[in-house]
Design a protein around this motif. Structure first.
Motif, mmCIF file in Angstrom:
data_model
loop_
_atom_site.group_PDB
_atom_site.id
_atom_site.type_symbol
_atom_site.label_atom_id
_atom_site.label_comp_id
_atom_site.label_asym_id
_atom_site.label_seq_id
_atom_site.Cartn_x
_atom_site.Cartn_y
_atom_site.Cartn_z
ATOM 1 N N SER A 1 0.839 -1.206 0.000
ATOM 2 C CA SER A 1 0.000 0.000 0.000
ATOM 3 C C SER A 1 0.862 1.239 0.000
ATOM 4 O O SER A 1 0.562 2.221 -0.680
ATOM 5 C CB SER A 1 -0.911 0.031 1.232
ATOM 6 N N SER B 1 -1.883 -2.184 -5.413
ATOM 7 C CA SER B 1 -3.026 -2.384 -4.524
ATOM 8 C C SER B 1 -3.467 -3.845 -4.550
ATOM 9 O O SER B 1 -3.864 -4.401 -3.532
ATOM 10 C CB SER B 1 -4.133 -1.418 -4.919
ATOM 11 N N ALA C 1 -1.330 -5.703 -2.263
ATOM 12 C CA ALA C 1 -1.780 -5.449 -0.895
ATOM 13 C C ALA C 1 -2.997 -6.303 -0.574
ATOM 14 O O ALA C 1 -3.116 -6.871 0.514
ATOM 15 C CB ALA C 1 -2.102 -3.971 -0.714
ATOM 16 N N GLY D 1 -4.817 -0.824 7.224
ATOM 17 C CA GLY D 1 -4.357 -1.042 5.854
ATOM 18 C C GLY D 1 -5.348 -0.517 4.844
ATOM 19 O O GLY D 1 -4.978 0.101 3.846
ATOM 20 N N SER D 2 -6.643 -0.735 5.138
ATOM 21 C CA SER D 2 -7.630 -0.277 4.165
ATOM 22 C C SER D 2 -7.647 1.245 4.109
ATOM 23 O O SER D 2 -8.029 1.841 3.110
ATOM 24 C CB SER D 2 -9.010 -0.811 4.528
ATOM 25 N N ALA E 1 -5.566 2.835 1.451
ATOM 26 C CA ALA E 1 -6.206 2.931 0.140
ATOM 27 C C ALA E 1 -6.831 4.313 -0.035
ATOM 28 O O ALA E 1 -6.855 4.855 -1.139
ATOM 29 C CB ALA E 1 -7.250 1.843 -0.011
ATOM 30 N N TYR F 1 -4.109 6.567 -1.498
ATOM 31 C CA TYR F 1 -3.712 6.473 -2.898
ATOM 32 C C TYR F 1 -4.855 6.671 -3.869
ATOM 33 O O TYR F 1 -4.659 7.215 -4.946
ATOM 34 C CB TYR F 1 -2.858 5.240 -3.222
#
Lengths: 504, 130, 502, 167
Positions: free
Chosen positions: C297, C313, C316, C424-425, C428, C431
């Motif tokens: 990520s 992604s 990831a 982690g999400s 997103a 990006y």
């Protein structure tokens, strides 16, 4: 209820009306008068609907709707209950006010992208209604997140570098906190209890205890980034990059209020006051809130930009509510709910006044506003009344909320907190009153190089010597200022209305 | 000691193919020439075939053909699998070599480091263009 | 008749259509053949899924030879679920390709291009359907070889596609060969190649070195195809330089098929109760998954090419798969399968949206997205919805995935992991935020005459986007399906004939 | 040697020789069919492929650059793992290895009674595992079509942004 209009239909319409409004506004892109009319119409229709629901509830009825399961066992669930009704009424009425104000402001300022602006307003309103009537935590979360997304275009309205930066902070903080803390908190609750429905008296009793309960509570409090508890308050000042009606909307109608409303719902229906106080869960969150309260007040004191000062004032006022929830007493919760209402009316007035001042004089800095009260008596009068309500001076709505909160503190034995409130109120006198005082009592800055007020020609208040903003902008501010006084008389009624939901 | 000795004798076939396998992988990883890489890959695959075939060997057995004269056969199943695998291996080689030829046309070289340098130059050009 | 032989027809029909496409004189005819085959496969996979749910297991004996001597196609809820994913994404990509492919592939090359698509497609279906470990390898090779060629077809617009394909070929072949080595070791121990039979015969065994190494080689071999974190080197370049349709197809399906193979091996062939496997799951997959989520990520944050950004992604996301697998409980497995389906939908829709942008602007750098919010409203709103789904905003499928992953982590009591999943999400958000900000808040370059993509591309894109929303609002269907699939994976000995029983 | 030599021509020859050698080894391990195929395909077809590729791309390899530490490390790791794995295997030629007793007898008797051709390898290839053979055909077809697709523009030219498909 009226024939044909069942409570369920009315409930559905509270979400549908703003949605339909958004579509129609988009369709009427080319015809600005029609578009503005539709906005106003949708707002009025929505508040009628909510009032109908309120009356229905007062008459002993209720309404609920269950839709598809978002995840297994957890449907999208809407329901009317007292706290939600208070919030929905508040938001829908203020939407009407803010729409009137926006029409004046946006036209006067000749803002770009007005259609998108009104569409986002309407969608955000639908989401706010979703938050208000959410019958379980997952529905609340759904609309909470959608609200963040739908207000993002409002924050970046100007599409400048500053606006983009503001948008990043706004979205970054709000989504981060909700995904990082609130979502795990919700899933944790679900895995503990197997239900996320809002239950009277809470549902965590016996399911969790000790430090874990405190941790869960902290996750909820920090996760509700919209409640702007320090250190997750940065988005609020950043969002000031948006046009003033947006600021007013964020602070008084939708976002901020949805945040503290979420906290109240969690406190009342997930934890339950008796559980909170029995477990002493809120103890250290209380201190965090108190810190947030005092710190934000002090920062507000030092800001010269009027909108920024108001933003920090909001952070402080929100901390009143978090503190009320952390106190874990019934009266603390009541205080929080009344504060929700009183602050909404007060703060929307303050922002509308700030916008009116900017429209009429182009001024944003407090130090430049000396003597303006003499040429803008209505605006400054409204500002003064609203300031008094924020400070908590009777006879304004703010007095009741502070009163209930103090009773709550006494009830739960945290007398120190009363001291904190008194200190904060004194400080808020120091940051709010000088503005009005200077406006009225000091002469205008440099009469000779006074900027030609833009408001003069179009001002509908025709008295010579006055340089008020357009009527569309001043009238709503005066109205809400008057209302924040009226709330003083409605305070006990509101308390009485929500108390049955709070008492176990 | 003796035990270790016999067991090592018993596994020499595996060891031999392991040696070949690792040299195959070594070629793929260390050499810059793309054709050499493919040869390495091939070596790797052939040594795996050896591993398989040696698994199927039965002492005293003969080729798995029913002639009536023998009753012990080597295990025919690995043979079947390897027949398929050989064909698959050649197919891979063919595609790989076709790619190499295309790379030669497109870049004028089949050395890995030169290709990387060309790509890098291209990327910098793109970055400047923006 | 057709219903009876559907299991094999499903795979063979696309394969038989492949040579037909070669002989198609006009590209449109090849397209028609290919689309018809994928639509047939889509319908077939739904029927098969229903049958598998009814019957428990469908066992189709090829050539009439009973397993474990002959090869069987063995369909249960798990792989028929994967069949649906593959054929759904395949069908959508094919329809999308009608306008997209001519833009990137020379018309004289198109019939052969469709041939390759068909082979790739049938290879994936074959890998998914087969119940024989070596047969799986054969189909894996059909699918891999054709995907190397497909990736190389991106050379029409950028020669770097060739080197990307070459790297993919090297690593893919090493992966496949590793799989064969592992298979050899397992064969030596068990004497069989039928996966269900292997499972029965391994169940009683405890750790011999051969078993461990065989297991390791199989996992690493599949891991190379799945682009598990340290084995992902081929993926970013291959996804970036392949033609749009190929990228969307591969991103939506190839890693899913590899993931299915991994799950089948981990849960059915070997069993998570084996002590060494538990060790690997907890001490290898968990840290690898977490590293993948964060490192990939963060790398994605710094990409200036949107396709490459999406490729990172994807790496990831394969970290999430590993996390779900490492929980080794039914909840984790369900979460993985739910995410498998959801990720296929959202990642394909994102790549299709990027394909629309490439179609119109000829570039997929973040800079070329400037101002597209106004110029290509439909494409960009689909992209935004896909992005929101990747972030995990409620009412999208991404939220459902995240919900079940976190729930499974909590079931295990793995607090920090649950936290890491949501954190982690969140990356997103950053990006995707960059791209979306460029599209909506930055002015388009002057004198750009970009217009909205054609309807034939928007329709399949929006079909995915709408299902992304619909299945996000009502997840009943995906979750119950995934649960059935998870149960099937965890019941290795179900539906075995008597002579193969444990 | 294959590793060291930089002129690719002898390398190809050597690898062809290696294939033949391995074919001989296969014979010694009773795998005559495999040996035959390896000799024909591995030593024959592959060598032809290599030679034609070399003729198109040039035969001199540049001396390798860069560190060898990582490949060597990977190599030793791999070797160690494989050796660990083979250590527990049945010894070479052990007739009682599980692989030889589980399904094998049925294949042998089956070939004798049901199929009726003497070569067991062929019988399994064509019947029991006939589907693999079909798949194998698929692989060859894929390779053929793939090579065709990759090489159909025969003459060398620069491939840069040649957009515009439907001319």
């Amino acid at each position: 209820m009226m024939n044909g209009l069942t409570p369920e239909l009315a409930l559905a319409l509270t979400l549908l009306l703003p949605g339909i409004g958004a579509v129609l506004i988009g369709a009427a892109d080319r015809f600005s008068v029609l578009r503005d009319a539709i906005s106003l119409l949708a707002a009025t229709a929505l508040s009628t609907m909510v009032l109908a629901l309120l009356l229905n509830h007062l008459a002993g009825g209720s309404a609920q709707i269950q839709l598809t399961p978002l995840v297994q066992g957890l449907p999208i669930f809407l329901l009317t209950e007292p706290i939600g009704l208070v919030f929905a009424t508040l938001a829908s009425v203020l939407w009407v006010v803010i729409t009137v104000y926006s029409i004046g402001y946006m036209r006067k300022n000749d803002e770009p992208r007005q259609t998108r602006f009104y569409i986002c307003f309407a969608i955000a309103m639908a989401c706010t209604m979703g938050v208000a009537f959410a019958g379980n935590l997952i529905t609340l979360f759904l609309f909470y997140e959608l609200l963040t997304l739908s207000t993002y275009p409002l924050v970046v309205h100007y599409e400048t570098d500053a606006a983009r930066h503001a948008g990043r902070v706004y979205l970054g903080v709000l989504l981060s906190t909700s995904i990082l803390f609130l979502l795990p908190a919700i899933i944790w609750t679900w895995s503990l209890t197997g239900t996320l429905d809002f239950v009277k008296g809470g549902m965590l009793t016996g399911k969790i205890e000790g430090p874990q309960a405190a941790l869960l509570f902290a996750l909820y409090l920090f996760g509700t980034g919209k409640a702007a508890l320090m250190p997750f308050h940065r988005w609020l000042p950043a969002a000031m990059a948006a046009p003033t009606p947006v600021s007013a909307f964020l602070h008084a109608v939708a976002v901020v209020k949805a945040g503290v409303f979420t906290l109240l719902k969690v406190g009342v229906y997930i934890f339950g006051t008796s559980f909170l106080s029995a477990m002493n869960v809120g103890e250290w969150m209380m201190w965090v809130s108190a810190f947030s309260l005092i710190a934000a007040t002090i920062v507000a004191l030092r800001k010269d930009d009027l909108k920024l000062r108001l933003a920090y004032s909001t952070i402080a006022q929100l901390a009143y509510v978090t503190l009320g929830v952390s106190l874990a007493s019934v009266m603390g919760m009541v205080g929080g709910i009344v504060q929700l209402v009183a602050h909404a009316f007060g703060k929307i007035t303050l922002f509308m006044c700030a916008g009116a001042i900017y429209l009429a004089s182009g001024k944003t800095k407090i130090s430049d506003m000396r003597g303006l009260g003499r040429v803008m008596p209505f605006t400054f009068g409204a500002f003064l009344l609203a300031s008094l309500s924020i400070i908590g001076v009777p006879p304004t709505g703010g007095a009741w909320s502070k009163w209930f909160l103090m009773i709550g503190a006494a009830e739960s034995g945290h007398l120190v907190m009363i001291g904190v409130w008194i200190l904060a109120s004194l400080l808020s006198i120091a940051y709010l009153i000088p503005l009005a005082a200077r406006g009225f009592f000091l002469p205008l800055t440099g009469q000779e190089d006074r900027p030609q007020p833009q408001g003069q020609e179009v001002s509908l208040i025709g008295k010579p010597g006055l340089q008020e903003a357009p009527l569309w902008c001043v009238a709503p501010a005066c109205l809400t200022a008057a209302l924040s006084v009226l709330i003083y008389f409605a305070g006990p009624a509101i308390a009485g209305f929500v108390l049955p939901a709070l008492r176990p | 000691m003796v035990n270790a000795f016999t067991s090592s004798i018993g596994h020499f076939n595996y060891w031999a193919s392991v040696l070949l396998m690792t040299s195959g992988i070594y070629i793929v990883l260390s050499r810059g020439n793309l054709i050499k890489k493919i040869i390495g890959l091939n070596l790797f695959q052939v040594s795996v075939f050896m591993l398989f075939i040696s698994m199927g060997k039965v002492t005293g057995g003969t080729a798995p053909i029913l002639t009536g004269r023998h009753e012990i056969f080597s295990n025919p199943l690995p043979h079947v699998l390897i027949l398929t695998a050989i064909v698959v291996g050649v197919a891979t080689t063919a595609i790989g070599l076709a790619l190499v030829v295309r790379i030669k046309y497109a870049y004028g070289t089949i050395e890995e480091d030169e290709i990387l340098a060309l790509d890098l130059a291209r990327e910098q050009m793109d970055a400047r263009a923006q | 008749m057709i219903r009876q032989h559907l299991a094999i027809l499903q795979v063979m029909l696309p394969m038989l259509c492949a040579p037909l496409c070669v002989f198609a004189r006009r590209p449109v005819i090849a397209w028609l053949i290919a689309t018809a085959a994928t639509l047939f496969a889509l319908a077939g996979s739904f029927i098969l899924f229903a049958q598998a749910l009814n019957a428990g297991v469908i066992s189709y004996h090829l050539g009439g030879w009973a397993p474990p001597w002959g090869i069987e196609f063995r369909l249960d809820a798990a792989n028929s679920f994967v069949l649906i994913i593959v054929s759904l994404v395949g069908a959508v990509c094919m329809i999308y390709g009608r306008d997209s492919i001519p833009r990137e592939i020379k018309s004289s090359d198109q019939p052969l291009f469709y041939t390759m698509m068909m082979l790739c497609f049938s290879g994936m279906l074959g890998v998914t359907s087969t119940g024989d470990a070596f047969n799986l390898f054969v189909f894996l090779e059909i699918f891999s070889l054709s995907s190397y060629v497909l990736v190389a077809m991106g050379a029409g617009s950028d020669r770097r596609a060739l080197t990307a394909a070459f790297t993919y070929l090297l690593l893919g072949t090493i992966g496949a060969t590793f799989f064969v080595i592992g298979l050899g070791f397992i064969y030596v121990l068990t004497g069989t190649l039928n996966m269900a039979d292997i499972a029965v015969r391994i169940a009683g065994m405890s750790g011999s070195g051969t078993l461990h190494v065989g297991f390791a080689f199989i996992i690493v071999g599949i891991g190379l195809k799945l682009a598990i974190f340290p084995l992902h080197l081929w993926l970013p370049n291959a996804y970036t330089h392949a033609p749009s349709v190929v990228t969307a197809l591969l991103a939506g399906t190839s890693t899913k098929v590899a993931l299915y193979a991994l799950l089948r091996m981990l849960y059915t062939v070997f069993s998570p109760d084996l002590p060494f496997e538990a060790l690997i799951l907890h001490y290898l997959f968990l840290p690898l998954g977490l590293t993948a989520v964060f490192v990939a990520s963060i790398i994605a944050l710094f990409q200036s090419d949107v396709k490459r950004l999406l490729a990172w992604s994807s790496i990831a996301q394969s970290g999430y798969f590993l996390l779900g697998v490492s929980f080794a409980n039914i909840g984790g497995l369900t979460a993985t399968l739910v995410h498998m389906f959801n990720h296929a939908i959202m990642k394909s829709s994102l790549f299709l949206a990027v394909g629309c942008v490439v179609y119109r602007t000829g570039s997929c750098s973040v800079a070329s997205f400037r101002g597209l919010g106004q110029k290509m409203p439909w494409t960009m709103s689909a992209f935004v919805i896909g992005g929101l789904s990747m972030i995990g905003v409620p009412a999208t499928v991404g939220f459902v995935s995240k919900w079940y992953l976190v729930l499974a982590a909590l079931e295990r009591g793995w607090w920090p992991v649950a936290f890491a999943i949501v954190a982690g999400s969140l990356l997103a958000l950053f990006y995707f935020g960059r791209v979306i900000e460029a599209a909506y808040l930055q002015p388009s370059p002057e004198n750009s005459a970009v217009t909205e993509a054609p309807v034939s591309m928007l329709a399949p894109l929006w079909a995915l986007t709408i299902s992304c929303l619909a299945l996000g609002i009502n997840s009943e269907l995906t979750v119950s399906t995934a649960r059935a699939a998870a149960e099937a994976l965890l019941a290795p000995h179900a539906g075995l004939p008597a002579h193969m029983g444990p | 040697m294959i590793i060291r030599i930089q002129n690719l021509f002898p390398v190809v020859m050597l690898s062809g020789a290696f294939s033949l050698l391995s074919a001989a080894l296969f014979v010694s391990m009773d795998a005559v069919d495999v040996a035959f195929t390896e000799a024909a395909v591995g030593a024959g077809i592959a060598t032809v492929l290599y030679l034609s590729a070399i003729s198109l791309t040039g035969a001199i390899e540049k001396p390798p650059s860069g560190s060898r530490a990582i490949p060597l490390l990977v190599m030793t790791g791999l070797a160690a793992m494989l050796l660990y794995g083979t250590a527990d295997m049945p010894a070479y030629g052990d007739a009682n290895a599980p692989a030889h007793i589980h399904l094998m007898p049925e294949y042998i008797t089956g070939t004798r009674t049901q199929i009726g051709i003497p070569n067991i390898v062929s019988s399994i290839l064509a019947s029991y595992r006939g589907f693999d053979t079909l798949g194998e055909t698929g692989v060859i077809f894929t390779a053929g079509a793939g090579v065709l697709l990759l090489l159909r523009r025969g003459r060398p030219r620069r491939e840069l942004a040649n957009q515009g498909g439907n001319e």
